[in-house]
Scaffold this motif. Sequence first.
Motif, short mmCIF file in Angstrom:
data_model
loop_
_atom_site.label_atom_id
_atom_site.label_comp_id
_atom_site.label_asym_id
_atom_site.label_seq_id
_atom_site.Cartn_x
_atom_site.Cartn_y
_atom_site.Cartn_z
N ALA A 162 0.82 -1.23 0.00
CA ALA A 162 0.00 0.00 0.00
C ALA A 162 0.85 1.27 0.00
CB ALA A 162 -0.93 -0.02 1.21
N PRO A 178 -7.51 -4.78 -12.65
CA PRO A 178 -7.74 -3.33 -12.71
C PRO A 178 -7.49 -2.70 -14.08
CG PRO A 178 -5.65 -3.78 -11.66
CD PRO A 178 -6.23 -5.11 -12.00
N THR A 231 1.38 3.10 -12.89
CA THR A 231 2.01 2.86 -11.57
C THR A 231 3.48 2.49 -11.80
OG1 THR A 231 1.60 0.49 -11.59
CG2 THR A 231 -0.18 1.89 -10.72
N1 LIG Z 1 -0.52 -1.24 -13.01
C1 LIG Z 1 -1.13 -2.03 -13.87
O1 LIG Z 1 -1.23 -1.74 -15.10
C2 LIG Z 1 -1.75 -3.30 -13.39
C3 LIG Z 1 -2.46 -4.09 -14.31
C4 LIG Z 1 -3.02 -5.28 -13.89
C5 LIG Z 1 -2.89 -5.68 -12.57
N2 LIG Z 1 -2.19 -4.90 -11.69
C6 LIG Z 1 -2.06 -5.39 -10.31
O2 LIG Z 1 -2.30 -4.33 -9.40
C7 LIG Z 1 -1.61 -4.60 -8.17
C8 LIG Z 1 -0.90 -3.35 -7.69
O3 LIG Z 1 0.14 -3.05 -8.60
P1 LIG Z 1 0.57 -1.56 -8.99
O4 LIG Z 1 0.25 -1.41 -10.41
O5 LIG Z 1 0.02 -0.60 -8.01
O6 LIG Z 1 2.15 -1.69 -8.89
P2 LIG Z 1 3.25 -0.94 -7.98
O7 LIG Z 1 3.03 0.53 -8.03
O8 LIG Z 1 4.55 -1.48 -8.43
O9 LIG Z 1 2.90 -1.44 -6.51
C9 LIG Z 1 3.24 -2.76 -6.11
C10 LIG Z 1 3.29 -2.81 -4.59
O10 LIG Z 1 3.69 -4.15 -4.22
C11 LIG Z 1 4.74 -4.02 -3.27
N3 LIG Z 1 5.63 -5.17 -3.20
C12 LIG Z 1 6.49 -5.62 -4.16
N4 LIG Z 1 7.22 -6.63 -3.66
C13 LIG Z 1 6.82 -6.83 -2.39
C14 LIG Z 1 7.21 -7.71 -1.35
N5 LIG Z 1 8.21 -8.59 -1.52
N6 LIG Z 1 6.58 -7.64 -0.15
C15 LIG Z 1 5.61 -6.72 0.06
N7 LIG Z 1 5.21 -5.85 -0.87
C16 LIG Z 1 5.81 -5.90 -2.08
C17 LIG Z 1 5.50 -2.79 -3.71
O11 LIG Z 1 6.35 -2.34 -2.66
P3 LIG Z 1 7.77 -1.59 -2.99
O12 LIG Z 1 7.42 -0.20 -3.41
O13 LIG Z 1 8.53 -1.68 -1.71
O14 LIG Z 1 8.41 -2.38 -4.11
C18 LIG Z 1 4.34 -1.85 -4.01
O15 LIG Z 1 3.86 -1.31 -2.82
C19 LIG Z 1 -0.68 -5.78 -8.46
O16 LIG Z 1 -1.26 -6.95 -7.94
C20 LIG Z 1 -0.65 -5.86 -9.97
O17 LIG Z 1 -0.41 -7.17 -10.44
C21 LIG Z 1 -1.62 -3.72 -12.07
#
Ligand SMILES: NC(=O)c1ccc[n+]([C@@H]2O[C@H](COP(=O)([O-])OP(=O)(O)OC[C@H]3O[C@@H](n4cnc5c(N)ncnc54)[C@H](OP(=O)(O)O)[C@@H]3O)[C@@H](O)[C@H]2O)c1
Length: 302
Positions: free
Chosen positions: A34, A213, A218
């Motif tokens: 988060a 989503p 991001t």
């Molecule tokens: N963005 C898109 O286009 C998209 C599309 C489809 C699905 N999603 C899904 O949406 C969700 C959120 O992703 P996001 O797009 O918001 O990506 P993001 O900005 O990269 O956020 C990912 C989060 O996961 C955390 N994380 C990574 N490795 C971790 C670990 N070992 N332990 C605990 N936390 C960890 C990160 O922490 P750090 O900052 O410390 O690395 C960050 O807070 C994910 O499940 C992703 O698969 C995203």
Amino acid sequence: MAMRKLSKVYQVYKRGMALCGGELKGKTAIITGANCGIGRATALELAKRQARVILACRSEEKGKAAISDIKRFTKNGDLVYKHLDLESLKSVREFCSDIIENEPQLDILINNAAVMNHPYVQTEDKIEINMSVNHFGPFLLTNLLLELLKKSSPSRIIFVSSALHKNGTVDFENFQNQQKKPYADSKLANVYFARELAERLKNTEVAVHTIHPGMVNTELSRHSVPQALNFIVNPIKFLLLPSATEGSQGIVHLATANLGKDTGKYYGKTGQEEKWPDISADTAVWKKLWDVSEKITNLNSQ
Ligand SMILES: NC(=O)c1ccc[n+]([C@@H]2O[C@H](COP(=O)([O-])OP(=O)(O)OC[C@H]3O[C@@H](n4cnc5c(N)ncnc54)[C@H](OP(=O)(O)O)[C@@H]3O)[C@@H](O)[C@H]2O)c1
């Protein structure tokens, strides 16, 4: 392009209006990952609705910075950072022990954290890293928190999935080594888990929802795009992709809406139900992965 951005802002405004009713006073939510992206945007939305929000992050600095940031937009002071590193099953166990010991209830668990195509590393538990963060960590975490979720029911578990899981394959003999498509494969494993979990919980009041989503601006692509190209890629992402706030709206909907007895369903970016992709239709595979995951995470050990 400007018109497209304006129209997206309007859609979010409309969606936001539709979501306003979901008051969460007295509810506790955990959101993994988060500190940035969709997870942070979701934390802000739930905090605005007066939930107690636990930000489960691996970096204390980033987690606490996200809390300060969120507090600029809401008077809700009930925001807590807790350490969770999904690369480490020990860290998952410590996080869950802390929650079980100190939190009297848990109403909403949002399995949001993920990595996309992290370069190959084996974790301390000898699991390929994308598989650990995106499937095995959440598998152990969710199972260890199940009793608390049942005690707090009606409660809900939300899996933030990806439409890319459709391109995945799960190789049951190979969770230690380089995966063929690390992100898609691990997201597919997570979908099998979500579907089997919903089945196992169908006679309880713990609902399980899975959402993709859509593409969102991001930091998820941090391992896919060379940093040197960020000065070109970031403005393009900003112009073409929905923001994290926009990307969080469907998740907020699932966390707040009255969904009746719905469970085990798949939702698109706006929170509208979609048909499950055929790739996860085989229930025998869900069960097989559950059994293997139980062994790999040592779920039933004390
Ligand atoms: N963005 C898109 O286009 C998209 C599309 C489809 C699905 N999603 C899904 O949406 C969700 C959120 O992703 P996001 O797009 O918001 O990506 P993001 O900005 O990269 O956020 C990912 C989060 O996961 C955390 N994380 C990574 N490795 C971790 C670990 N070992 N332990 C605990 N936390 C960890 C990160 O922490 P750090 O900052 O410390 O690395 C960050 O807070 C994910 O499940 C992703 O698969 C995203």
